[in-house]
Scaffold this active site. Structure first.
Site, mmCIF file in Angstrom:
data_model
loop_
_atom_site.group_PDB
_atom_site.id
_atom_site.type_symbol
_atom_site.label_atom_id
_atom_site.label_comp_id
_atom_site.label_asym_id
_atom_site.label_seq_id
_atom_site.Cartn_x
_atom_site.Cartn_y
_atom_site.Cartn_z
ATOM 1 C CE1 TYR A 131 -3.637 2.610 0.820
ATOM 2 C CE2 TYR A 131 -1.874 3.595 2.108
ATOM 3 C CZ TYR A 131 -3.111 3.689 1.499
ATOM 4 O OH TYR A 131 -3.802 4.861 1.549
ATOM 5 C CD GLU B 78 -5.417 4.712 -1.713
ATOM 6 O OE1 GLU B 78 -5.633 5.053 -0.541
ATOM 7 O OE2 GLU B 78 -6.283 4.173 -2.434
#
Ligand code: GDP
Ligand code: MN
Length: 362
Positions: free
Chosen positions: A100, A183
């Site tokens: 992530y 992201e």
């Protein structure tokens, strides 16, 4: 304004972050050709503005033999209530590990914050809730064009060597695009050791759209766009009492008093100083056009705003809902006389206006 995955991926790719080969299609018939371009094994990804598409059935695997059929299925679905109008056909990755990675604003330290976790993918929220240390975070001085090496090292830990460069590139994209969030989840390392952004999210600060060359904020409803053109501060709420005020403070206290008397405001609308007849007319029409508005409260202080101009604007708007007003200040009496011609209620105090409106709304 939020960019869709395929748009964010293009931005990331142009900046030098590797993304899987892909094609955007807007009908199932285009699937076969897209598969020929990107490879035999693909994932079909619904381009809808919701998180957790994978879990909601918005991501399907397909192969050269059945791509059109699977695409037909995906186009016919609704993903968390949204129709699928576009699908990204993407080379399927042989995933070894999912990380992530994101850059956001940390409001308390007033700095960009970079987050990196070993446990990426669709369960990142759970991983972070169970073990907050699973997500590494570094605040970066906004004066720096790059993340300092020691911070990159702390973020990437034992991740493969190429990851550090990608973290820094994402940070650069975040700065250059005036983003609130950039992201990559998951950042994939394939079985062959190649690194790809398998998903992409980019939210541009609405205040920077002009600088970014974006003329229309498509996250706004048509009514919000119209309000922006007119220069109103406008927020849609859920109630049945339309609100028009001048000055954020007066408008906010109007909302507060509506709540205090048990009513529900349909919106916040500050027309700003010196509102003339046209602006008032457009404001009243805008609010009257919202579904569910039963009554409209106009609460204006006449300083540079003239109450007679306001009254003419209300008459011109000629909306079907009752309009209850409190006007005080410049040319108040002229305004009152104009409104009396058409039976509009102009009451003396804010309190009286709002009690009357709450009554009317029920
Ligand atoms: P999201 O659910 O909207 O976050 O969509 P993502 O693009 O992040 O996809 C969700 C999950 O689908 C990923 O975490 C992967 O596990 C899986 N996935 C996405 N693309 C691929 C791919 O190319 N190959 C494989 N094997 N899995 C994928
Ligand atoms: Mn994702």
């Amino acid at each position: 304004m939020k960019l869709l995955e395929y748009e964010a991926k293009k931005v990331f790719r142009d900046a030098g972050i590797p993304t899987p080969e892909n094609r955007l299609i807007d009908s199932p018939e285009e699937a076969d050709e897209a598969v020929r371009a990107v490879g035999e094994h693909v994932v079909l990804k619904a381009q809808v503005d919701v998180g957790g598409r994978g879990k909601a059935g918005g991501i399907l695997k397909a192969d050269a033999g059945n791509a059109a059929e699977v695409a037909g299925d995906l186009f016919s679905r609704k993903i968390r209530g949204l129709p699928v109008n576009r699908v990204l056909v993407e080379e399927r990755l042989d995933i070894g590990k999912e990380y992530y990675l994101s850059v956001a604003i940390d409001r308390s330290s007033r700095c960009p914050v970079v987050l990196f976790a070993e446990a990426g993918g669709v369960e990142i929220e759970n991983a972070a809730a169970c073990d907050p240390c699973a997500v590494r975070r570094e605040c970066v001085s906004p004066l720096l064009p790059d993340i300092p090496q020691f911070q990159l090292r702390d973020l990437a830990g034992s991740a493969p060597a190429g990851v550090k460069a990608i973290i820094n590139t994402l940070y650069r994209v975040f700065r250059e695009k005036d983003a609130l969030l950039a992201e990559i989840n998951p950042l994939v390392v394939t079985m062959d050791g190649e690194i790809y952004a398998a998903d992409a999210k980019l939210i541009i600060d609405d205040n920077a759209l002009g600088r970014q060359g974006i003329t229309v904020n498509r996250d706004l409803t048509p009514r919000e766009q119209r309000a922006e053109e007119l220069g109103f501060s406008y927020v849609e709420l859920e109630g049945s009492i339309g609100v028009i005020g001048n000055g954020a403070g007066l408008t906010m206290s109007t909302l507060d008093l509506i709540g205090y008397y048990g009513g529900k405001a349909a919106n916040f609308l500050d027309v700003g100083g010196g509102a003339d007849r046209e602006r008032v007319r457009e404001a009243v029409r805008l609010v009257a056009g919202m579904a569910g508005v039963r009554v409209i409260v106009v609460n204006l202080l006449g300083g540079i705003t003239r109450c007679d101009e306001v009254a003419r604007g209300i008459l011109e708007a000629d909306v079907s809902q009752p309009v209850i007003l409190r006007l005080a200040g410049t040319n108040e009496e002229e305004g009152r006389a104009i409104l009396a011609q058409k039976d509009y209620r102009m009451l003396d105090s804010m309190d009286a206006v709002i009690r009357a409106a709450v009554e009317e709304s029920k």
